[in-house]
Design a protein around this motif. Sequence first.
Motif, short mmCIF file in Angstrom:
data_model
loop_
_atom_site.label_atom_id
_atom_site.label_comp_id
_atom_site.label_asym_id
_atom_site.label_seq_id
_atom_site.Cartn_x
_atom_site.Cartn_y
_atom_site.Cartn_z
N UNK A 75 0.64 -1.21 -0.01
CA UNK A 75 -0.09 -0.07 0.02
C UNK A 75 0.87 1.18 0.08
N UNK A 76 2.15 1.12 0.27
CA UNK A 76 3.00 2.31 0.21
C UNK A 76 4.36 2.39 -0.58
N UNK A 106 1.63 2.00 9.76
CA UNK A 106 2.61 2.45 8.72
C UNK A 106 2.20 3.59 7.77
N UNK A 107 2.67 4.61 7.89
CA UNK A 107 2.63 5.82 7.42
C UNK A 107 3.54 5.67 6.03
N UNK A 108 2.87 6.39 4.67
CA UNK A 108 3.65 6.19 3.55
C UNK A 108 4.46 7.37 3.65
N UNK A 125 6.89 11.32 8.07
CA UNK A 125 5.56 12.38 8.52
C UNK A 125 5.89 12.97 9.66
N UNK A 142 0.62 12.19 13.29
CA UNK A 142 -0.04 10.94 12.55
C UNK A 142 -0.17 9.98 13.75
N UNK A 144 3.47 16.79 6.63
CA UNK A 144 3.56 16.07 7.70
C UNK A 144 2.58 14.85 7.90
N UNK A 174 0.01 11.61 7.05
CA UNK A 174 -0.14 10.48 6.32
C UNK A 174 -1.44 10.35 5.33
N UNK A 208 -3.24 9.19 1.89
CA UNK A 208 -3.35 8.01 0.93
C UNK A 208 -4.44 7.98 0.15
#
Lengths: 636, 267
Positions: free
Chosen positions: A196-197, A243-245, A248, A253, B104, B106, B108
């Motif tokens: 996804x990232x 899990x961020x892409x 960040x 987040x 900053x 996330x 998507x």
Amino acid sequence: MPDLLLEIATAEMSREILQTIAANLSSRVDEALAENSRAQQEIRLFYTPRRVALIASDLPEERFTDRKLTGVVSGILKSVATNTEHKELNNLDPSQARLLFPIRHLVCLYGERVISASVENIVADRVTRGHWRTNQEEQVVLSSPDDYEQALAGRGVIVNPDRRGQMVTDAIAEAAREAATPARFPEGLLQDIADEVEFPEPVSGVVNLPSDLPTPLVATALREAGLVLLAVDRESVVRFVGFADGTVDRDAVRAGYERVAQSALRGCKAIFARDRETSLADHVRSLRGMSDAMNLGSLWEKTERLRLLSEQIARVLDASVETVDRVAFLSQADLATWIVREFPSLHGIAGAIYAKLDGEDPSVCIALEEGGKSRAETGIVQGTVEGLAIAIAVRCDDLCCHLLLGNDVHLPRIVGIADDLASLMIDEKIDLDLASMLGSVSEQYRVLAPTIKGEELEKRLRTCLEEHFLEYLDRSEKITSLITSAIPKEVRANPYRSRNCARALQDAMNREGSCSLLDSYRKLSTISSARSNRVFDPSLFEAESERDLWREYLKAEGKLKTSLAESDYAQAIDELAMLGEAIDRYTRDVDSHAGSIEVRNNRQGLIACVVDLYMRVGDFDALIASEEHVPGEEKR
Amino acid sequence: MGSQGIALRLQEFWEAEGCSAIPSYGSLPVGGLTPDVFFGVLGRVAWCACQTVTIIDPSRAPYGVDPLHPVIDQCLQVTQQTSGNQLRDRFIESLQAVGLDLLARDVRFVACEWDQPHLDARTSGWRVLVDRIEVGSISYLHELSGVKLAPMPTRAEYSLGRLSTCVEGEDGDAPAERGRQTAAYALESVDPERIDAFLELHAVECERALALGLYLPAYEHVLASVYLHLLLALHDTRSAGEQFERVSRTAGLARGCASKYLEAQDA
């Protein structure tokens, strides 16, 4: 020899479309290069949600001029852009598909040279782009394919999906270490996250558990929200990682992730509380009006069928019939609960949890969990025979329903059920002819297929089960159809026995001496008469070689009986091999056409019995036919 | 700024893109289209609109009262009949316009398809998540009531409450009593047989209105039916085939509305 790099960048694609396009691209490049160079090139495939790329290694320059490559790659791009098997794109005309997933840029490099392949007025060059958010699609100029992974990694994009998967795994292990808890690696989830990232950036969070929510429910609720449960500690604190892409602001987040996690758990608690107002056994009543999700009749009828099937399986496995019946009765009940409606992956697991809370016997709860889910989905290894009985009954019933309803038996879902059933029975060494059990349930199945008359229904189910299991052996055990065609018909609906038989036959055919085994059978079959009955009188034997064969036959028959009872086909083949010398002597010394009718018939009786011994192990006529048609090369 | 402030900021953004605000629409069942959008995108003149709608989603009822799983959600929908592949870029700019820091957070775009069987519509596009909170979606409407739409209309939708939560870092307004009662009704008081009877009444009324050429009131009956289907989905245990038949009838009525509208346009 230079490598070839090709990258297609698009808007975000779903995982399914991405993998379809990646597979299409890879196979088309593979075909085109093999056609032009007459050799297989190594191809490395890369993808992220926004790009698909590959590097083909060592293309011989004498075969690939720049001009030729431009044509080849342009052709591939055109076909990939407009030809995909994915239904979403298939339903659209090509212009619409391009609008949805427009190609944003192309890169094509052959060594250090740009190949100006093009599609839809976009011409490839050597400029790719960094991560869309963190690097604002910064231009990255590549000097050669060797730069590709490294240069993009420096701009926030990890193009290798395996590497992203490893980063996710490592991050979970690290977060688990920090939380002083064993790492959980839910099957499938890690690669889902990685796919996804473009760059997996771990962000850990902590929330309070709203109440005594069972851990599997917590894990599932978080998983649906894209988060991985690390631990629930004694103070009811839930630790998770998401899990961020790309990079960040972790605090911002984290706050968002924690809000999502809290919401997911609060919702899960509300659903759980609603379910607990009714006992699992009471949910069974709701099944009367409920249809199976795959349209396989009502769930109540399914429950009744499972009770009948599992009872028979329980007897074979020496399991507690009472426990198995209770498990079968409850096995579908959780499908009427809100939690399974919301999280279908909890079917079986939720049933076990609710059964435990209702005070059902622990053996019932364990078997419910073991029996409900596919092993591929849960990784649950059957630990109890009761769980095993239910697991087999559920899969067998699903398969039979699909077959009777005339669903396409080659659909991946149906093949998956058959494979799951076959592998379960093989791994757990369950020596059971499934088709033979279906007689007692045939009236229940007739509801699903009222037009199929009498014994035809059982016959059809047997044939379909046999076909599926033989295909499984070909697909998963790499046993060729030349061998599987020699599995005796009477064991084909028994995956464990079929596999053992096929393996033993395959080993025998590959071993030195297989010729003598086949030769012995061939000698016998040429002198045997199809009409002869299987009786003989030893006192009528005239030659010593006849008596010899008779003695060897008696020895082999007893040993064979034991070997086959234990499903030890390798041993059975060894027993047959022991007959070789006696058969040689017999065929050398005895003229089967000489003597009185009585003597000739007596000889035929003995020969027929020896031939029968061979046929109990395998269809040697089929093996001989396959040897004659495809000499040697089909052997593995 | 709150969700109202965000709605205003977004309206200004889209106004500058040439998409004017039109009056808001009261209660729209999830998966439905407001009459303005339904007939607007079927029309033969270029059309776009920015509209606030109250979306009701009874499937969220089991979650109880939760701002991230709201049964009643205030949304802003921007529908443009003209296609273009700049939608994603515009959407990103609009998020920046309401103060979201893309570097900053996330952010998507998750590709997905939405089938809207009650309206015989097919849509695909992306759900937009900020820190895993679904703040909206952007989509292309391929087909509506059996009519293949060309050029494909685009739609940007913002969940104002959730977007406000992401932008301001605080939970949105406490869920209204209306949401709580709607959820309670959806879970406790729905009798599938009575819903069936209501569906029948709406179908008859819809057909009667269509016979008079009154496609607008007829379409209101379609929307009422969509809501009833959603309630039924929570409780209905009938086979998928039977449910499909029932939904197909509503889709047929929606097609009737579309066809009457197109006839009136041609007249």
